[in-house]
Scaffold this motif. Structure first.
Motif, PDB file in Angstrom:
ATOM      1  N   PHE A 150       1.399   6.255  11.202  1.00  0.00           N
ATOM      2  CA  PHE A 150       1.527   6.140   9.749  1.00  0.00           C
ATOM      3  C   PHE A 150       0.147   5.870   9.151  1.00  0.00           C
ATOM      4  N   VAL A 151      -0.244   6.659   8.153  1.00  0.00           N
ATOM      5  CA  VAL A 151      -1.612   6.638   7.629  1.00  0.00           C
ATOM      6  C   VAL A 151      -1.656   6.121   6.190  1.00  0.00           C
ATOM      7  N   PHE A 152      -2.633   5.284   5.908  1.00  0.00           N
ATOM      8  CA  PHE A 152      -2.937   4.862   4.544  1.00  0.00           C
ATOM      9  C   PHE A 152      -4.456   4.806   4.405  1.00  0.00           C
ATOM     10  N   VAL A 196       0.869  -1.177   0.000  1.00  0.00           N
ATOM     11  CA  VAL A 196       0.000   0.000   0.000  1.00  0.00           C
ATOM     12  C   VAL A 196       0.908   1.230   0.000  1.00  0.00           C
ATOM     13  N   LEU A 197       0.304   2.410  -0.081  1.00  0.00           N
ATOM     14  CA  LEU A 197       1.082   3.644  -0.103  1.00  0.00           C
ATOM     15  C   LEU A 197       0.860   4.450   1.172  1.00  0.00           C
ATOM     16  N   LEU A 198       1.941   4.874   1.778  1.00  0.00           N
ATOM     17  CA  LEU A 198       1.880   5.763   2.931  1.00  0.00           C
ATOM     18  C   LEU A 198       1.382   7.126   2.461  1.00  0.00           C
ATOM     19  N   LYS A 199       0.331   7.642   3.122  1.00  0.00           N
ATOM     20  CA  LYS A 199      -0.247   8.918   2.708  1.00  0.00           C
ATOM     21  C   LYS A 199      -0.196   9.981   3.792  1.00  0.00           C
ATOM     22  N   GLY A 200       0.312   9.644   4.963  1.00  0.00           N
ATOM     23  CA  GLY A 200       0.446  10.628   6.031  1.00  0.00           C
ATOM     24  C   GLY A 200       1.309  10.060   7.137  1.00  0.00           C
TER      25      GLY A 200
END
Length: 210
Positions: A71-73, A61-65
């Motif tokens: 750490f947010v996805f 997945v991609l880390l978005k925050g």
């Protein structure tokens, strides 16, 4: 946090990991170098979850925050990973920056991000990405590719402008770290490993044999 955080002296490729007391500061330094040097998706991470009866599953997945909370996805909460996170809110992440020969592992509990955070991120995505997300019953059987394309076309016709709302089942998760480990490749397999473990409001730290 800024993506332009300066990399401390001694952090160049091939150097060992400097002593540190703040895992987030060290992560920011490594992430900044990954953004500068990794050819593709420096924010890609492997997300590992488990079913309620203990079967593991992993995917990229991609880390978005990221901040000092975690750490947010973002994902479809009705997907396999969404269901597993809701039933067993624990997860592990692994960043592997091959060109830098570095790895960061994160283990912790999981919480949903706020509605406002999910709304803001969904609105920031391209229209095409929002249409695709809203059209997908992620992880569930798809009779044919044509069915997915039909759904996309229907939503494109229904929302011709830029006002597509966020689906209520699409949102973000935040991994709240209890353990963060940094790994640096070193010559002759004398790799350097620095681990942080949550202790109240702070962290304990130590090194591990490679």
């Amino acid at each position: 946090m800024s993506l332009t955080t300066e990399v401390p002296a001694g952090e160049a490729h091939g150097a060992g990991i400097p002593d540190a007391t703040d895992p987030y500061g060290l992560f920011e330094a490594w992430f900044a170098e990954a953004v500068a040097k990794e050819p593709n998706d420096p924010n890609a991470m492997c997300l590992a979850t488990t079913t309620p009866d203990g079967w593991p599953s992993a995917r990229m997945v991609l880390l978005k925050g990221r901040d000092d909370r975690g750490f947010v996805f973002y994902t479809n909460e009705q997907s396999r990973k969404g269901g597993e996170l809701l039933s067993n809110p624990r997860a592990a992440l692994c960043f592997h920056w091959k060109s830098l020969r570095r790895q960061v592992r994160v283990e912790g509990t999981v919480e949903r991000v706020t509605t406002a955070e999910s709304d803001a991120y969904f609105a920031s995505r391209s229209r095409g990405s929002r249409i695709s997300a809203a059209s997908s019953d992620q992880s569930r059987p798809l009779p044919s590719r044509a069915e997915f394309e039909r759904r996309i076309a229907e939503l494109e016709a229904r929302y011709p402008g830029d006002t597509l709302p966020r689906p209520p089942h699409w949102g973000g998760f935040r991994v709240l770290p209890l353990r963060i480990e940094f790994w640096q490749d070193m010559p002759f397999r004398m790799h350097d490993r620095l681990v942080f473990e949550r202790a109240g409001e702070g962290w304990t730290t130590g090194r591990l044999f490679p």
